[in-house]
Scaffold this active site. Structure first.
Site, mmCIF file in Angstrom:
data_model
loop_
_atom_site.group_PDB
_atom_site.id
_atom_site.type_symbol
_atom_site.label_atom_id
_atom_site.label_comp_id
_atom_site.label_asym_id
_atom_site.label_seq_id
_atom_site.Cartn_x
_atom_site.Cartn_y
_atom_site.Cartn_z
ATOM 1 N N HIS A 96 0.821 -1.212 0.000
ATOM 2 C CA HIS A 96 0.000 0.000 0.000
ATOM 3 C C HIS A 96 0.855 1.262 0.000
ATOM 4 C CE1 HIS A 96 -3.602 2.261 0.251
ATOM 5 N NE2 HIS A 96 -4.321 1.362 0.891
ATOM 6 N N ALA A 97 2.126 1.166 0.361
ATOM 7 C CA ALA A 97 3.017 2.323 0.261
ATOM 8 C C ALA A 97 3.284 2.696 -1.197
ATOM 9 C CB ALA A 97 4.335 2.043 0.976
#
Length: 451
Positions: A138-139
């Site tokens: 998700h980064a």
């Protein structure tokens, strides 16, 4: 080296064995009529020849001046055979075997010594279909960006045999090399100064949002069985509903499709907790991510989302009254964001969710009320049938992130004429997760019959 933006860094810093921070997707395909018995093997071999990579798919966390996870470095030598794997289901090769495999894959951490993504090509279905399971940190990407990325690998042409992969797609908006990247130190410094200059305005906006507009306050959510510490093992359950059913309810009640989806989810959570004699007296609160991406923003990379808190009205027995309360809550809270720039919206979201970030600390999580009870995310998808290498996409189930204090997550997307729901929960903390699917169906039926 590129610096990691603050919101992206949060996903890296919060990750642990108990908290994998990747988003995923499970796509089911019907092979073309002329596929032949070796179709999946040949497809996998073709994928492995796609060895050109968008910069996002080369990124892995870097350490700078002894500080980990504040920057990205570009991996020059990517072992594609590690990232793209082929698997087969055990007999009888049905949906349960697929979900067992997807649950295990979604439980494991991505290797931070490599670019943070994987794709699994899955065969062995008793009915001849195959699946793709993909996951990405998700980064690196948010749900909307990931959905658009996978959409660009597909086509509406059933006869096309081009095989496109998400890491090797043409750039839709070439970067202006005269302008510095948003991730460079200089640009980050300018953004910080700009944000600092707008602090008084942001404070006034926050006061208006949280008080005069009566936004749902963080830490006003009741504690439920979902708001407990979690382990690292996941369980995934999925189901599809006809979009037309939801649209008809929306039309007859003057609501949006998203309002009805939230009401379905609220009814399902109410039913799930009632049968366990665990329904709180106070209404549950959902965090609803809203994309800040432009419609033509198809480039992968980073997170562009804001967070709206919604009163799910789970204390109300009447399904229509519950829908009306949800509709009112979403309308009032969206009005606050409409007057803001994207930067202000993300800053206000950070303020709203700051208690949630604090709740990641186990000591606080055990004594404080949760910032919200559950994340419910509706990611826009395609409304037309899609094909990949001649195979028809039957379903595309999104999979997101449970956390300490947030032991389950509901995410859905549009796929042709269907809404595809993917629910991910902590395997230990939320038993019988599949019962939520039954209650979702019951909740939709109640909404249809209540008006």
């Amino acid at each position: 080296m590129e610096f990691v933006s603050p919101i992206d860094a949060l996903f890296l810093l919060a990750e642990s064995r108990e908290h994998p921070m990747h988003v995923g997707g499970l796509m089911l395909f019907e092979p073309p009529e002329d596929a032949g018995p070796d179709y999946v093997r040949r497809t996998h071999e073709r994928i492995l020849r796609e060895a050109s990579f968008h910069p996002t798919f080369r990124k892995r966390p870097a350490t700078w001046l002894g500080a980990p996870q504040i920057g990205w470095t570009q991996e020059s030598d990517i072992e594609l055979g590690y990232h793209v794997r082929r698997a087969a289901l055990p007999r009888p090769g049905g949906q349960q075997q697929l979900l067992d495999l997807a649950s295990r894959l979604h439980s494991t951490l991505l290797d931070r010594h490599r670019p943070l993504w994987e794709m699994h090509v899955i065969e062995g279905f008793g009915d001849g279909r195959f699946a793709l399971y993909t996951k990405m940190h998700h980064a690196l990407i948010d749900g909307v960006s990931g959905q658009r990325l996978m959409r660009r690998t597909m086509t509406e042409d059933a006869t096309a045999r081009d095989l496109l992969v998400p890491w090797n797609l043409p750039r839709t908006h070439p970067r202006n090399t005269d302008e510095p990247s948003g991730s460079t130190f200089g640009s980050a410094a300018r953004n910080l100064l700009s944000a600092a200059g707008s602090v008084p305005a942001l404070a006034r906006t926050a006061r208006d949002a949280l008080l005069r507009q009566q936004l749902t306050m963080p830490f006003s959510a009741p504690r439920t069985m979902f708001n407990v510490p979690i382990g690292g093992a996941r369980r995934v359950v999925v189901r599809s509903w006809p979009l037309e059913r939801v649209k008809q309810v929306a039309k007859s009640t003057g609501s949006t499709v998203n309002d009805v989806v939230l009401a379905m989810s609220a009814g399902a959570l109410r039913g799930f907790l009632r049968e366990r004699e665990a329904l709180p007296d106070k209404p549950m609160i959902a965090m609803v991510p809203v994309s800040l991406r432009d419609e033509d923003d198809n480039e992968p990379g980073g997170n562009k989302i804001c967070a709206i808190l919604c009163n799910l009205a789970t204390d109300l027995a009447d399904p229509f009254a519950r829908l009306e309360a949800i509709k009112d809550s979403m309308h009032r809270n969206k009005e606050v964001y409409r007057a803001l720039s994207n930067t202000q919206a993300m800053a206000l979201s950070a303020l709203t969710l700051s208690p949630f970030a604090m709740s990641l600390l186990p000591a606080l999580n055990s004594v404080a009320n949760p910032a919200f009870n559950i994340v419910i995310s509706n990611v826009s998808g395609a409304r037309e049938p899609l094909y990949w290498n001649g195979a028809r996409l039957d379903a595309g189930y999104p999979m997101s992130i449970p956390l300490d204090g947030q032991a389950a997550n509901i995410t859905l997307t549009t796929n042709g004429a269907n809404l595809d729901f993917g629910i991910v929960g902590c395997r230990r903390s939320v038993p019988h997760l599949d019962r939520i699917l039954i209650h979702l169906d019951n909740a939709l039926t109640e909404l249809e019959e209540s008006h």
